[in-house]
Write an enzyme that holds these catalytic residues in place. Sequence first.
Site, PDB file in Angstrom:
ATOM      1  N   PRO A  10      43.423 -45.925  13.776  1.00  0.00           N
ATOM      2  CA  PRO A  10      42.015 -45.584  13.953  1.00  0.00           C
ATOM      3  C   PRO A  10      41.331 -45.047  12.696  1.00  0.00           C
ATOM      4  CG  PRO A  10      43.437 -43.997  15.070  1.00  0.00           C
ATOM      5  CD  PRO A  10      44.292 -45.151  14.661  1.00  0.00           C
ATOM      6  N   ASN A  11      40.133 -45.536  12.508  1.00  0.00           N
ATOM      7  CA  ASN A  11      39.227 -45.102  11.426  1.00  0.00           C
ATOM      8  C   ASN A  11      39.616 -45.610  10.041  1.00  0.00           C
ATOM      9  OD1 ASN A  11      37.533 -43.471  13.187  1.00  0.00           O
ATOM     10  ND2 ASN A  11      39.315 -42.134  13.351  1.00  0.00           N
ATOM     11  N   ARG A  18      34.313 -43.150   4.755  1.00  0.00           N
ATOM     12  CA  ARG A  18      34.713 -41.879   5.355  1.00  0.00           C
ATOM     13  C   ARG A  18      35.334 -40.949   4.306  1.00  0.00           C
ATOM     14  NH1 ARG A  18      40.688 -42.445   8.179  1.00  0.00           N
ATOM     15  NH2 ARG A  18      40.145 -40.391   8.986  1.00  0.00           N
ATOM     16  N   TYR A  23      39.993 -39.671   0.885  1.00  0.00           N
ATOM     17  CA  TYR A  23      40.629 -40.992   0.954  1.00  0.00           C
ATOM     18  C   TYR A  23      40.276 -41.923  -0.200  1.00  0.00           C
ATOM     19  CZ  TYR A  23      41.669 -39.421   5.679  1.00  0.00           C
ATOM     20  OH  TYR A  23      42.134 -38.692   6.741  1.00  0.00           O
ATOM     21  N   ASN A  74      50.093 -47.525   8.872  1.00  0.00           N
ATOM     22  CA  ASN A  74      49.391 -46.249   8.791  1.00  0.00           C
ATOM     23  C   ASN A  74      48.832 -45.958  10.185  1.00  0.00           C
ATOM     24  OD1 ASN A  74      47.785 -44.037   8.402  1.00  0.00           O
ATOM     25  ND2 ASN A  74      46.807 -44.787   6.538  1.00  0.00           N
ATOM     26  N   ALA A  77      45.366 -41.031  12.808  1.00  0.00           N
ATOM     27  CA  ALA A  77      45.416 -39.816  13.636  1.00  0.00           C
ATOM     28  C   ALA A  77      46.488 -39.893  14.728  1.00  0.00           C
ATOM     29  CB  ALA A  77      44.053 -39.558  14.251  1.00  0.00           C
ATOM     30  N   HIS A  80      49.989 -38.015  14.598  1.00  0.00           N
ATOM     31  CA  HIS A  80      50.221 -36.626  14.974  1.00  0.00           C
ATOM     32  C   HIS A  80      50.317 -36.410  16.482  1.00  0.00           C
ATOM     33  CE1 HIS A  80      49.149 -36.460  10.814  1.00  0.00           C
ATOM     34  NE2 HIS A  80      47.904 -36.838  11.065  1.00  0.00           N
ATOM     35  N   ASP A  87      57.993 -44.415  20.465  1.00  0.00           N
ATOM     36  CA  ASP A  87      58.895 -45.204  21.324  1.00  0.00           C
ATOM     37  C   ASP A  87      58.817 -46.696  21.000  1.00  0.00           C
ATOM     38  OD1 ASP A  87      59.682 -42.878  22.536  1.00  0.00           O
ATOM     39  OD2 ASP A  87      58.555 -43.206  24.400  1.00  0.00           O
ATOM     40  N   GLU A  98      56.092 -45.943   7.274  1.00  0.00           N
ATOM     41  CA  GLU A  98      54.846 -45.208   7.552  1.00  0.00           C
ATOM     42  C   GLU A  98      54.148 -44.841   6.237  1.00  0.00           C
ATOM     43  OE1 GLU A  98      54.990 -42.304  10.724  1.00  0.00           O
ATOM     44  OE2 GLU A  98      53.908 -40.870   9.484  1.00  0.00           O
ATOM     45  N   HIS A 100      50.698 -42.809   4.522  1.00  0.00           N
ATOM     46  CA  HIS A 100      49.470 -42.009   4.595  1.00  0.00           C
ATOM     47  C   HIS A 100      48.828 -41.962   3.220  1.00  0.00           C
ATOM     48  CE1 HIS A 100      50.260 -40.959   8.658  1.00  0.00           C
ATOM     49  NE2 HIS A 100      51.503 -40.671   8.320  1.00  0.00           N
ATOM     50  N   ILE A 101      47.554 -42.235   3.208  1.00  0.00           N
ATOM     51  CA  ILE A 101      46.804 -42.283   1.954  1.00  0.00           C
ATOM     52  C   ILE A 101      46.721 -40.882   1.354  1.00  0.00           C
ATOM     53  CG2 ILE A 101      44.507 -42.744   0.997  1.00  0.00           C
ATOM     54  CD1 ILE A 101      44.260 -44.746   3.523  1.00  0.00           C
ATOM     55  N   SER A 102      46.366 -39.921   2.184  1.00  0.00           N
ATOM     56  CA  SER A 102      46.219 -38.531   1.724  1.00  0.00           C
ATOM     57  C   SER A 102      47.553 -37.803   1.830  1.00  0.00           C
ATOM     58  CB  SER A 102      45.172 -37.809   2.583  1.00  0.00           C
ATOM     59  OG  SER A 102      45.624 -37.721   3.926  1.00  0.00           O
ATOM     60  N   ARG A 107      46.996 -30.583   3.917  1.00  0.00           N
ATOM     61  CA  ARG A 107      45.804 -30.520   4.777  1.00  0.00           C
ATOM     62  C   ARG A 107      46.066 -29.636   6.000  1.00  0.00           C
ATOM     63  NH1 ARG A 107      43.745 -36.422   5.685  1.00  0.00           N
ATOM     64  NH2 ARG A 107      41.873 -35.255   6.326  1.00  0.00           N
ATOM     65  N   ARG A 111      48.209 -31.835  10.834  1.00  0.00           N
ATOM     66  CA  ARG A 111      48.599 -33.088  10.164  1.00  0.00           C
ATOM     67  C   ARG A 111      50.005 -33.017   9.574  1.00  0.00           C
ATOM     68  NH1 ARG A 111      43.610 -35.919   9.912  1.00  0.00           N
ATOM     69  NH2 ARG A 111      41.899 -34.444   9.705  1.00  0.00           N
TER      70      ARG A 111
END
Length: 147
Positions: A10-11, A18, A23, A74, A77, A80, A87, A98, A100-102, A107, A111
């Site tokens: 998402p996002n 954003r 990001y 990725n 959200a 978390h 699963d 996995e 994550h950009i940030s 943070r 997170r």
Amino acid sequence: MEKILLLNGPNINMLGKREKEVYGSFTLEDVEQDMNQLFSQHDIELISYQSNHEGDLVDHIQSADGVYAGVIFNPAAYTHTSIALHDAIKSIQTPVIEVHISNVHQREAFRHVSMTAPACSGQIVGFGMQGYRLAAYALLENLNRFN
Ligand code: DQA
């Protein structure tokens, strides 16, 4: 031809608009272009998919089994919160990396926990757009493309 799935949660479709200070200003299209170029050099086809819906992401993880050589994911959200994604990743043989950009560890505390990372082969965090490349290199290593 082998295939890799680039899956974004998402996002991530809002990259470039954003929270640029978190990001960066690159877009999802920029990531896709970069990944396409990298994998095409190794004769691997890249399929990219982004969804804002948890169940849709579960469906895509499930259907990656036996179809893709690897998944770069990725979960955004849902990282978390999502036991369902944990699963789903556990239920397939295909390696999932996995990304994550940030740097999520710099943070908010919420997170710092990843529901999905324990189910993945590995996690790459905090390297911006380059994180996707680092995940790609990990998969290429897995597929012995550097030997
Ligand atoms: C993110 C980090 C998550 O905490 C956040 O919800 C995102 C993006 C990242 O790539 O840094 O949407 O996964």
